[in-house]
Design a protein around this motif. Structure first.
Motif, PDB file in Angstrom:
ATOM      1  N   ILE A 257     -14.341   4.443  14.795  1.00 12.22           N
ATOM      2  CA  ILE A 257     -14.624   5.685  15.531  1.00 12.22           C
ATOM      3  C   ILE A 257     -15.943   5.569  16.298  1.00 12.22           C
ATOM      4  N   THR A 258     -16.986   5.074  15.619  1.00 12.66           N
ATOM      5  CA  THR A 258     -18.283   4.972  16.303  1.00 12.66           C
ATOM      6  C   THR A 258     -18.206   3.958  17.438  1.00 12.66           C
ATOM      7  N   ALA A 259     -17.396   2.929  17.237  1.00 10.62           N
ATOM      8  CA  ALA A 259     -17.230   1.929  18.308  1.00 10.62           C
ATOM      9  C   ALA A 259     -16.549   2.567  19.514  1.00 10.62           C
ATOM     10  N   ALA A 260     -15.536   3.376  19.251  1.00  7.73           N
ATOM     11  CA  ALA A 260     -14.830   4.042  20.355  1.00  7.73           C
ATOM     12  C   ALA A 260     -15.775   5.006  21.086  1.00  7.73           C
ATOM     13  N   LEU A 261     -16.561   5.759  20.308  1.00  8.65           N
ATOM     14  CA  LEU A 261     -17.532   6.678  20.926  1.00  8.65           C
ATOM     15  C   LEU A 261     -18.552   5.902  21.755  1.00  8.65           C
ATOM     16  N   TYR A 262     -18.976   4.741  21.217  1.00 16.62           N
ATOM     17  CA  TYR A 262     -19.949   3.899  21.918  1.00 16.62           C
ATOM     18  C   TYR A 262     -19.393   3.470  23.281  1.00 16.62           C
ATOM     19  N   LEU A 263     -18.158   3.010  23.260  1.00 17.46           N
ATOM     20  CA  LEU A 263     -17.573   2.511  24.517  1.00 17.46           C
ATOM     21  C   LEU A 263     -17.378   3.638  25.532  1.00 17.46           C
ATOM     22  N   LEU A 264     -17.018   4.824  25.032  1.00 16.88           N
ATOM     23  CA  LEU A 264     -16.861   5.967  25.946  1.00 16.88           C
ATOM     24  C   LEU A 264     -18.202   6.360  26.565  1.00 16.88           C
ATOM     25  N   GLN A 265     -19.231   6.419  25.722  1.00 15.89           N
ATOM     26  CA  GLN A 265     -20.564   6.775  26.235  1.00 15.89           C
ATOM     27  C   GLN A 265     -21.093   5.685  27.161  1.00 15.89           C
TER      28      GLN A 265
ATOM     29  N   ARG B  83     -19.334   3.707  29.062  1.00 17.95           N
ATOM     30  CA  ARG B  83     -18.646   3.832  30.346  1.00 17.95           C
ATOM     31  C   ARG B  83     -19.214   5.002  31.152  1.00 17.95           C
ATOM     32  N   GLU B  84     -19.492   6.104  30.461  1.00 17.08           N
ATOM     33  CA  GLU B  84     -20.048   7.292  31.130  1.00 17.08           C
ATOM     34  C   GLU B  84     -21.409   6.965  31.761  1.00 17.08           C
TER      35      GLU B  84
ATOM     36  N   SER C 186     -20.969   4.350  34.661  1.00 17.02           N
ATOM     37  CA  SER C 186     -20.320   4.882  35.861  1.00 17.02           C
ATOM     38  C   SER C 186     -21.032   6.118  36.394  1.00 17.02           C
ATOM     39  N   LYS C 187     -22.114   6.534  35.715  1.00 15.78           N
ATOM     40  CA  LYS C 187     -22.962   7.648  36.168  1.00 15.78           C
ATOM     41  C   LYS C 187     -22.156   8.927  36.357  1.00 15.78           C
ATOM     42  N   ARG C 188     -21.349   9.267  35.338  1.00 14.77           N
ATOM     43  CA  ARG C 188     -20.518  10.470  35.487  1.00 14.77           C
ATOM     44  C   ARG C 188     -21.228  11.729  34.995  1.00 14.77           C
ATOM     45  N   PHE C 189     -22.018  11.602  33.954  1.00 16.86           N
ATOM     46  CA  PHE C 189     -22.843  12.707  33.421  1.00 16.86           C
ATOM     47  C   PHE C 189     -22.033  13.961  33.084  1.00 16.86           C
TER      48      PHE C 189
ATOM     49  N   GLN D 123     -19.086  15.784  30.131  1.00 14.46           N
ATOM     50  CA  GLN D 123     -19.144  16.276  28.749  1.00 14.46           C
ATOM     51  C   GLN D 123     -19.509  15.156  27.780  1.00 14.46           C
ATOM     52  N   VAL D 124     -18.950  13.973  28.013  1.00 13.61           N
ATOM     53  CA  VAL D 124     -19.223  12.846  27.106  1.00 13.61           C
ATOM     54  C   VAL D 124     -20.717  12.538  27.123  1.00 13.61           C
ATOM     55  N   PHE D 125     -21.293  12.466  28.313  1.00 10.38           N
ATOM     56  CA  PHE D 125     -22.728  12.189  28.454  1.00 10.38           C
ATOM     57  C   PHE D 125     -23.550  13.216  27.683  1.00 10.38           C
ATOM     58  N   ARG D 126     -23.176  14.486  27.822  1.00  9.49           N
ATOM     59  CA  ARG D 126     -23.990  15.547  27.222  1.00  9.49           C
ATOM     60  C   ARG D 126     -23.780  15.667  25.719  1.00  9.49           C
ATOM     61  N   LEU D 127     -22.535  15.485  25.270  1.00  4.73           N
ATOM     62  CA  LEU D 127     -22.222  15.828  23.882  1.00  4.73           C
ATOM     63  C   LEU D 127     -22.187  14.632  22.933  1.00  4.73           C
ATOM     64  N   PHE D 128     -22.075  13.431  23.469  1.00  2.00           N
ATOM     65  CA  PHE D 128     -22.051  12.263  22.588  1.00  2.00           C
ATOM     66  C   PHE D 128     -23.478  11.832  22.262  1.00  2.00           C
ATOM     67  N   PRO D 129     -23.669  11.217  21.100  1.00  2.00           N
ATOM     68  CA  PRO D 129     -25.013  10.746  20.739  1.00  2.00           C
ATOM     69  C   PRO D 129     -25.442   9.560  21.608  1.00  2.00           C
ATOM     70  N   PRO D 130     -26.725   9.180  21.560  1.00  2.00           N
ATOM     71  CA  PRO D 130     -27.175   8.016  22.326  1.00  2.00           C
ATOM     72  C   PRO D 130     -26.472   6.743  21.855  1.00  2.00           C
ATOM     73  N   LEU D 131     -26.371   5.783  22.765  1.00  2.00           N
ATOM     74  CA  LEU D 131     -25.705   4.515  22.455  1.00  2.00           C
ATOM     75  C   LEU D 131     -26.288   3.848  21.215  1.00  2.00           C
ATOM     76  N   GLU D 132     -27.606   3.801  21.160  1.00  2.00           N
ATOM     77  CA  GLU D 132     -28.259   3.070  20.075  1.00  2.00           C
ATOM     78  C   GLU D 132     -27.920   3.687  18.713  1.00  2.00           C
ATOM     79  N   ARG D 133     -27.802   5.013  18.658  1.00  2.68           N
ATOM     80  CA  ARG D 133     -27.492   5.679  17.393  1.00  2.68           C
ATOM     81  C   ARG D 133     -26.056   5.374  16.961  1.00  2.68           C
ATOM     82  N   LEU D 134     -25.152   5.330  17.942  1.00  3.09           N
ATOM     83  CA  LEU D 134     -23.759   5.010  17.618  1.00  3.09           C
ATOM     84  C   LEU D 134     -23.650   3.574  17.121  1.00  3.09           C
TER      85      LEU D 134
END
Lengths: 420, 264
Positions: B138-146, B148-149, B152-155, B157-168
């Motif tokens: 799960i954390t790996a999937a969240l990491y990859l989604l964040q 990509r966000e 790709s500079k999308r900013f 919901q994922v950017f705002r609501l997911f934790p920082p990459l390093e924490r994941l």
């Protein structure tokens, strides 16, 4: 009794005017003293880069003129300060302060720095504030806190520097202790570096085309100064690179930094390019674990957050409205007691004078009858006063006492000659 | 008395899932007390239900797995402030409890040999190891989604609501490093149980194949992270591949010999 605000803000005055009106903390007591001596029961001066406002309790008619005179002196050349400002009284003044404290009146909607500035202004003016403004500022801070807790007005990064911090914060768990490398030594680089430093980031290197300028900034930030040619190998160690040179073309190219980035062992690198034209070649952003953002990206983050904050304005305004009424109920109640006392006293004087005159004409009455007549006068006065007293107290409790009090004072001539 | 706590847990897990999804639907995030309180209350009811189960068969194991996933969700939010983990663990735990209820949570068969404590500990630790592998996925999937966000500079919901990459990445590391010894202990307990109590008991080769495979996958992931110092995207891909392989192998073995009386 009344409350007023006299001042200017970023909506009414350009920066060059606001700069002149801004008061350093040491200048506050003298300006306030001048305003209070012109006639006011208390004063607080709130001076930030976006506003200079005098909050006044019980101001006289000439107090606002004194404020404009003080600010006009700062403009010089006989220029009038009042054309840049506003004057609001009573509920509007209270509402204004509450909106300021909540960040609703800020240049960046919902920014939280203003709350600290309101607190500092209140604390700096405490000896001259008086009880009403003391209560007003205390409640303004609570309103600000309530708005930030109950709405999302303060969430997201709504300015470019805070967007830079937010972006870095989405890569690293904690910004505190991270190392930053600053390219360029202009005002923008200095400002953005200051934002990162305030989050606990250590600026380790400042590099610039001119070594002397780099050294000046580096000394301020406790960093090492380098020329641009010496800096590329340091991309292997920094966590954040902040670039804002005045170069007319890209200075951070793939060829210059790819070897150093290859030695990072997969650690992420956040590059914030604040320069226009851009300092960093877009190809650098394609490198593995390199996150490159330019000024457009930062503005996109900020715009997104600002749009979300705007949706929270109605909820925040509702809180402000409720709190203004609550304060006004307290303030109206505060004013009722002395006015009622004076009103009763004034009518009792009339009663006593008329009774004395009547009793002179009724000299034949026995002492028992005279006592009856006097008792009758007291009873009549009490009957007359009963309804207005109850109505006034109820209106005060409901927050509508102030208008009635003003009417009462005018109708019965309760205002003293000094205007208080 | 097994059904009621499970139904209660199902409802509260559903609520926790709805609370986790709400910000992504543009609603205001629920207070933290509620986002932690709902899954914790569900897990409390769930513990009462699980305590009455014999951990034999597909349904009880799915129920225990759901309980551990929910506890790991609470831990992720409380310790790592990674509330986005609930986006996966919430629906997964809710679905697993629902599936367990559909299959039927009646009293299970006693494990042979009478070594109940060993057996229960073996199942508990093995399922916890599996839940930790799922958390790593799960954390790996969240990491990859964040990732990509951010790239790709999308900013959004994922950017705002997911934790920082390093924490994941850190949470992925912790899940794998904690999961491997847990699963190892679970496997060792199974061996000890078989030797001490279930002598002559028939052990299905599928159990040995899947158990060994899962242990090897988790061990490889830990080796890559700890010895080879893999991190970030590479480690995330490895975690996802490992978990998917474990699930696919289980499904293949289960298809070969269907039935719900035994986990495998």
């Amino acid at each position: 009794m009344s409350i007023a605000v006299v001042g200017v803000n970023h909506r009414t005055a350009p920066l060059e005017v606001r700069e002149r009106f801004a008061h350093a903390p040491r200048e506050v007591p003298a300006s306030l003293e001048r305003v209070l001596s012109a006639g006011a029961g208390g004063g607080v001066l709130l001076s930030t880069c976006n506003r200079t406002e005098f909050y006044l309790a019980e101001p006289s008619d000439s107090t606002a003129e004194t404020v404009w005179a003080i600010l006009g002196e700062r403009l010089g050349a006989g220029r009038s300060a009042s054309e840049y400002g506003y004057f609001q009284r009573d509920r509007e003044a209270v509402r204004h302060l509450y909106r300021v404290s909540a960040g609703l009146d800020s240049m960046i909607l919902g920014e939280s720095q203003i709350q600290g500035q309101v607190r500092e202004a209140w604390e700096a003016s405490r000896p001259q504030a008086g009880p009403v403004l003391h209560r007003l500022f205390q409640s303004a801070l609570l309103v600000g806190a309530r708005v930030r807790t109950e709405t999302a007005l303060g969430t997201g990064a709504a300015s470019a520097p805070s967007a830079a911090v937010a972006l870095a914060g989405k890569i690293f768990s904690r910004l505190a202790g991270r190392s930053a490398l600053v390219l360029g030594a202009g005002d923008m680089a200095e400002l953005a570096a200051g934002c990162l430093v305030s989050e606990g980031v250590r600026v380790t290197i400042v590099a610039n085309r001119s070594y002397e300028r780099a050294r000046a900034i580096a000394e301020q930030l406790g960093a090492r100064a380098l020329t641009l040619d010496e800096v590329w190998e340091h991309f292997a160690n920094a966590d954040i690179v902040l670039s804002s040179t005045a170069a007319p073309h890209a200075v951070v190219t793939w060829e210059r930094v790819a070897p150093a980035i290859g030695r990072r062992g997969g650690r992420p690198l956040c590059i914030l390019d604040l320069a226009v034209p851009r300092d960093v070649e877009p190809a650098v952003g394609q490198l593995e674990n390199v996150f490159l953002y330019d000024i457009d990206d930062l503005q996109a983050v900020a715009a997104h957050a600002a749009a979300e904050r705007h949706q929270e304005v109605p909820a925040a305004e509702r809180i402000v409205r409720d709190e203004v009424e609550r304060f006004w109920a307290w303030y109206g109640g505060l004013a009722v007691v002395p006015v009622l006392k004076e009103f009763r006293g004034r009518l009792d004087d009339v009663r006593a004078a008329e009774l004395e005159r009547a009793l002179k004409r009724l000299a034949h009455l026995s002492p028992e009858d005279r006592a009856q007549v006097e008792q009758f006068s007291h009873a009549l006065l009490n009957k007359f006063l009963h309804h207005p007293t109850i109505a006034l107290k109820q209106a005060a409790q409901a927050g509508r006492g102030y208008g009635l009090l003003e009417s009462l004072k005018k109708l019965f001539g309760l205002e003293r000659p000094d205007g208080s | 008395m097994v059904l009621v706590p499970h139904l209660l847990a199902l409802g509260l897990y559903g609520l926790a899932t709805a609370l986790a999804l709400a910000p992504f639907a543009g609603l205001r995030p629920a207070p933290r007390a509620l986002t932690l309180g709902a899954p914790l209350s569900g897990a409390t009811a769930h513990v009462v239900g699980v305590a009455q189960l014999t951990p034999v068969g597909v349904a009880p194991v799915l129920s225990i797995l759901a309980l551990f996933l929910m506890l790991l969700q609470v831990m992720s939010e409380r310790v790592f402030r990674a509330s986005a983990v609930a986006l996966f663990t919430g629906p997964l735990a809710t679905g697993l409890v629902g599936l367990a209820l559909l299959i039927g949570l009646g009293p299970g068969a006693e494990p042979s040999g009478g070594g109940n404590a060993w057996f229960i500990l073996h199942v508990t630790l093995s399922v916890l190891g599996l839940a930790l592998l799922a958390l790593a996925f799960i954390t790996a999937a969240l990491y990859l989604l964040q990732f990509r966000e951010l790239k790709s500079k999308r900013f959004g919901q994922v950017f705002r609501l997911f934790p920082p990459l390093e924490r994941l990445d850190r949470l992925n590391h912790v899940a794998l490093v904690a999961g491997f010894p847990t699963l190892t202990l679970g496997v060792l307990l199974a061996l000890g149980y078989a030797v001490r109590y279930a002598g002559g008991m028939h052990v299905d080769p599928a159990q040995i194949v899947w158990g060994s495979f899962t242990w090897a996958v988790l061990g490889s992931a830990v080796w890559m992270r700890v010895v080879r110092h893999w991190a970030g995207r590479r480690a995330a891909f490895a975690s996802i591949a490992g978990f998917v392989a474990v699930v696919l192998v289980y499904l293949a073995l289960k298809l070969a010999e269907p039935g719900t009386q035994r986990f495998l």
